[in-house]
Design a protein around this motif. Structure first.
Motif, PDB file in Angstrom:
ATOM      1  N   PHE A 209      18.534  58.544  27.513  1.00 43.99           N
ATOM      2  CA  PHE A 209      19.549  57.634  28.047  1.00 43.99           C
ATOM      3  C   PHE A 209      20.531  58.401  28.929  1.00 43.99           C
ATOM      4  O   PHE A 209      20.701  59.606  28.757  1.00 43.99           O
ATOM      5  N   SER A 210      21.174  57.670  29.834  1.00 43.22           N
ATOM      6  CA  SER A 210      22.271  58.257  30.602  1.00 43.22           C
ATOM      7  C   SER A 210      23.295  57.156  30.851  1.00 43.22           C
ATOM      8  O   SER A 210      22.960  56.102  31.391  1.00 43.22           O
ATOM      9  N   PHE A 211      24.533  57.395  30.420  1.00 46.51           N
ATOM     10  CA  PHE A 211      25.564  56.371  30.600  1.00 46.51           C
ATOM     11  C   PHE A 211      26.733  56.849  31.459  1.00 46.51           C
ATOM     12  O   PHE A 211      27.724  56.147  31.594  1.00 46.51           O
ATOM     13  N   SER A 212      26.610  58.058  32.034  1.00 50.97           N
ATOM     14  CA  SER A 212      27.757  58.526  32.821  1.00 50.97           C
ATOM     15  C   SER A 212      27.838  57.780  34.153  1.00 50.97           C
ATOM     16  O   SER A 212      28.925  57.550  34.677  1.00 50.97           O
ATOM     17  N   GLY A 213      26.680  57.351  34.691  1.00 53.21           N
ATOM     18  CA  GLY A 213      26.668  56.637  35.974  1.00 53.21           C
ATOM     19  C   GLY A 213      27.393  55.309  35.909  1.00 53.21           C
ATOM     20  O   GLY A 213      28.216  54.991  36.769  1.00 53.21           O
ATOM     21  N   ILE A 214      27.151  54.567  34.882  1.00 55.98           N
ATOM     22  CA  ILE A 214      27.793  53.244  34.760  1.00 55.98           C
ATOM     23  C   ILE A 214      29.301  53.405  34.521  1.00 55.98           C
ATOM     24  O   ILE A 214      30.110  52.644  35.035  1.00 55.98           O
ATOM     25  N   LYS A 215      29.652  54.461  33.794  1.00 60.46           N
ATOM     26  CA  LYS A 215      31.074  54.733  33.538  1.00 60.46           C
ATOM     27  C   LYS A 215      31.789  55.016  34.864  1.00 60.46           C
ATOM     28  O   LYS A 215      32.851  54.471  35.157  1.00 60.46           O
ATOM     29  N   THR A 216      31.139  55.846  35.709  1.00 57.93           N
ATOM     30  CA  THR A 216      31.728  56.167  37.010  1.00 57.93           C
ATOM     31  C   THR A 216      31.776  54.923  37.899  1.00 57.93           C
ATOM     32  O   THR A 216      32.744  54.719  38.646  1.00 57.93           O
ATOM     33  N   ALA A 217      30.747  54.076  37.793  1.00 61.57           N
ATOM     34  CA  ALA A 217      30.731  52.857  38.603  1.00 61.57           C
ATOM     35  C   ALA A 217      31.915  51.953  38.256  1.00 61.57           C
ATOM     36  O   ALA A 217      32.535  51.351  39.140  1.00 61.57           O
ATOM     37  N   VAL A 218      32.254  51.887  36.973  1.00 62.68           N
ATOM     38  CA  VAL A 218      33.413  51.065  36.569  1.00 62.68           C
ATOM     39  C   VAL A 218      34.696  51.696  37.124  1.00 62.68           C
ATOM     40  O   VAL A 218      35.584  51.008  37.631  1.00 62.68           O
ATOM     41  N   LEU A 219      34.749  53.037  37.088  1.00 63.70           N
ATOM     42  CA  LEU A 219      35.923  53.747  37.601  1.00 63.70           C
ATOM     43  C   LEU A 219      36.114  53.447  39.095  1.00 63.70           C
ATOM     44  O   LEU A 219      37.217  53.121  39.540  1.00 63.70           O
ATOM     45  N   TYR A 220      35.022  53.521  39.861  1.00 62.30           N
ATOM     46  CA  TYR A 220      35.076  53.214  41.296  1.00 62.30           C
ATOM     47  C   TYR A 220      35.483  51.755  41.520  1.00 62.30           C
ATOM     48  O   TYR A 220      36.234  51.444  42.442  1.00 62.30           O
ATOM     49  N   HIS A 221      34.976  50.884  40.670  1.00 67.19           N
ATOM     50  CA  HIS A 221      35.309  49.461  40.794  1.00 67.19           C
ATOM     51  C   HIS A 221      36.823  49.263  40.633  1.00 67.19           C
ATOM     52  O   HIS A 221      37.421  48.418  41.280  1.00 67.19           O
ATOM     53  N   CYS A 222      37.438  50.064  39.764  1.00 66.00           N
ATOM     54  CA  CYS A 222      38.874  49.930  39.485  1.00 66.00           C
ATOM     55  C   CYS A 222      39.756  50.678  40.498  1.00 66.00           C
ATOM     56  O   CYS A 222      40.912  50.325  40.717  1.00 66.00           O
ATOM     57  N   HIS A 223      39.216  51.740  41.110  1.00 70.63           N
ATOM     58  CA  HIS A 223      40.047  52.587  41.998  1.00 70.63           C
ATOM     59  C   HIS A 223      39.605  52.586  43.445  1.00 70.63           C
ATOM     60  O   HIS A 223      40.239  53.219  44.291  1.00 70.63           O
ATOM     61  N   GLY A 224      38.446  51.988  43.762  1.00 68.51           N
ATOM     62  CA  GLY A 224      37.879  52.102  45.110  1.00 68.51           C
ATOM     63  C   GLY A 224      36.936  53.291  45.178  1.00 68.51           C
ATOM     64  O   GLY A 224      37.107  54.262  44.425  1.00 68.51           O
ATOM     65  N   GLN A 225      35.949  53.213  46.078  1.00 68.02           N
ATOM     66  CA  GLN A 225      34.890  54.235  46.162  1.00 68.02           C
ATOM     67  C   GLN A 225      35.418  55.643  46.395  1.00 68.02           C
ATOM     68  O   GLN A 225      34.868  56.618  45.906  1.00 68.02           O
ATOM     69  N   ASP A 226      36.508  55.768  47.183  1.00 74.51           N
ATOM     70  CA  ASP A 226      37.005  57.111  47.507  1.00 74.51           C
ATOM     71  C   ASP A 226      38.007  57.623  46.465  1.00 74.51           C
ATOM     72  O   ASP A 226      38.513  58.740  46.562  1.00 74.51           O
ATOM     73  N   MET A 227      38.275  56.819  45.454  1.00 79.28           N
ATOM     74  CA  MET A 227      39.218  57.157  44.379  1.00 79.28           C
ATOM     75  C   MET A 227      40.634  57.370  44.925  1.00 79.28           C
ATOM     76  O   MET A 227      41.481  57.930  44.243  1.00 79.28           O
ATOM     77  N   LYS A 228      40.851  56.935  46.194  1.00 80.90           N
ATOM     78  CA  LYS A 228      42.204  57.135  46.750  1.00 80.90           C
ATOM     79  C   LYS A 228      43.051  55.879  46.542  1.00 80.90           C
ATOM     80  O   LYS A 228      44.269  55.931  46.577  1.00 80.90           O
ATOM     81  N   GLY A 229      42.335  54.749  46.368  1.00 77.04           N
ATOM     82  CA  GLY A 229      43.071  53.507  46.175  1.00 77.04           C
ATOM     83  C   GLY A 229      43.797  53.526  44.848  1.00 77.04           C
ATOM     84  O   GLY A 229      43.393  54.228  43.924  1.00 77.04           O
ATOM     85  N   GLU A 230      44.923  52.767  44.747  1.00 75.25           N
ATOM     86  CA  GLU A 230      45.634  52.766  43.460  1.00 75.25           C
ATOM     87  C   GLU A 230      44.805  52.008  42.430  1.00 75.25           C
ATOM     88  O   GLU A 230      43.889  51.256  42.792  1.00 75.25           O
ATOM     89  N   ASN A 231      45.106  52.241  41.160  1.00 73.22           N
ATOM     90  CA  ASN A 231      44.377  51.565  40.095  1.00 73.22           C
ATOM     91  C   ASN A 231      44.637  50.064  40.197  1.00 73.22           C
ATOM     92  O   ASN A 231      45.773  49.622  40.108  1.00 73.22           O
ATOM     93  N   LYS A 232      43.542  49.319  40.415  1.00 76.42           N
ATOM     94  CA  LYS A 232      43.711  47.877  40.613  1.00 76.42           C
ATOM     95  C   LYS A 232      43.852  47.124  39.296  1.00 76.42           C
ATOM     96  O   LYS A 232      44.132  45.934  39.308  1.00 76.42           O
ATOM     97  N   VAL A 233      43.639  47.829  38.195  1.00 76.35           N
ATOM     98  CA  VAL A 233      43.599  47.130  36.908  1.00 76.35           C
ATOM     99  C   VAL A 233      44.903  46.376  36.617  1.00 76.35           C
ATOM    100  O   VAL A 233      44.884  45.244  36.150  1.00 76.35           O
TER     101      VAL A 233
END
Ligand code: KG4
Ligand code: ZN
Length: 345
Positions: free
Chosen positions: A214-238
């Motif tokens: 199994f590998s679950f780090s990819g989905i975890k990062t995908a949620v992070l990008y979803h919350c912060h934007g792909q470049d991680m520069k956007g503010e936390n939208k949560v």
């Protein structure tokens, strides 16, 4: 006439629960005491090993005493002392192992060392005598996500495990991103009830076509990008998300993780031609996982029997330790006083 019952005192301190239980003949639960440390670790969003260790030291004696009292058993009624000695946090395991060794020495009772993950499998078997074997066992917890070929309680064979995060760890981390309470698993499940599991397509890592890892780090990062934007520069939208948006993320994440767990279990069934499926570990408390796995087992031809750990024995407990120890007791597989805690197992 049946002989005298074998009473085993089980001890569990592998992570953040201090637990003790007395189980007769591997299946009659005489007592089960669990002191959870959730409140202590809550503000850190995860288990802090040193805090866990200290809390185990404080709780181990009262928890064992209560388990013996509730069961109405004392030294003379106990036939063996069992303890989970691996895998887990070494500084936490050492507390249970030391207590078990001390009791074994003082009471002159045999000592039995138990693998914590094998014990999780035992919680699924509890109450089901003679299941059809072989079985595939899916163990999903905060520290592990593993599939086993289960031919007997004493010799489960590892088929695959996570190459990065465990499923429970991913639930906990995603809950943290969504600012949901700790521990994350139950919080994600609750929030997901109001969400649309098809709202967001999170990636499902299946690895290679025949892999049972199994590998679950990819989905975890995908949620992070979803919350912060792909470049991680956007503010936390949560903070500015609606309750519905948060629920949709939780439901989509949960659906994607459960889907992978179910598909891989199906692969494992085919691989070993299993007749039964066992589900255990903290994440096994998740209702969506329980029903999705049930659906898969019912629709597989021929249908497979699914045995799931009762909810109170999904998360860490000592009943599973004492229950599995019965088989070791019968087989004469005892540990000596030099037994050590082991982080891996
Ligand atoms: O088996 P366990 O008590 O401890 C370990 O051996 O790691 O598992 C704890 C894990 C945590 O990550 C927690 O978030 C997860 O089990 N968990 C759940 C649920 N209840 C507990 N995950 C998803 N849904 C749940 N209802
Ligand atoms: Zn566990």
């Amino acid at each position: 006439m049946r002989g005298k019952a074998v009473n085993i005192l089980g001890i569990e301190t592998s992570c953040d629960e201090t637990a003790a239980a007395v189980v007769a003949d591997g299946r009659v639960v005489k007592s089960s005491v669990v002191a959870s440390q959730t409140k202590l670790h809550e503000k850190y969003g995860g288990v802090v090993p040193e805090i866990a260790s200290r809390a185990h030291i404080e709780k181990i004696y009262p928890v064992i005493k209560e388990a013996l009292q509730q069961a109405g058993t004392g030294r003379d009624d106990i036939d063996a002392i069992a303890v989970a000695n691996q895998p887990g946090l070494t500084v936490a395991l050492v507390v249970g192992v030391t207590a078990a060794k001390t009791l074994s020495f003082m009471w002159e009772k045999p000592l039995i060392a138990i693998n914590h993950l094998h014990a999780h499998m035992q919680s699924a078997i509890l109450g089901h005598e003679n299941p059809s074997l072989p079985a595939v066992a899916l163990i999903v917890s905060g520290g592990h996500t593993s599939l086993y070929d289960y031919h007997s309680p004493l010799e489960p064979k590892l088929l695959g495990s996570t190459i990065d995060d465990a499923a429970g760890e991913a639930f906990d981390k995603v809950a943290g991103m969504l600012k949901l309470p700790y521990p994350g698993g139950p919080a994600i499940e609750e929030t997901a009830k109001n969400g649309n599991p098809k709202a967001i397509q999170f990636p499902q890592s299946m690895l290679s076509a025949d892999s049972l890892d199994f590998s679950f780090s990819g989905i975890k990062t995908a949620v992070l990008y979803h919350c912060h934007g792909q470049d991680m520069k956007g503010e936390n939208k949560v903070d500015s998300m609606s309750k519905q948006q948060i629920a949709d993320i939780a439901a989509s994440f949960q659906a994607a993780v459960v889907d992978v767990l179910v598909k891989k279990t199906q692969r494992a069934i085919e691989r070993i031609d299993a007749k039964t499926v066992l589900l255990g570990g903290g994440v096994a408390a998740n209702s969506h996982l329980r029903s999705a796995l049930q659906q898969m087992c019912d629709s597989t031809k021929p249908a497979k029997k699914l045995l799931i750990a009762p909810k109170q024995y999904c998360t860490d407990n000592a009943v599973m330790v004492a229950s599995l120890a019965y088989y070791k007791f019968k087989a004469g597989l005892f540990a000596d006083l030099t037994v050590e805690p082991k982080a891996r197992g």
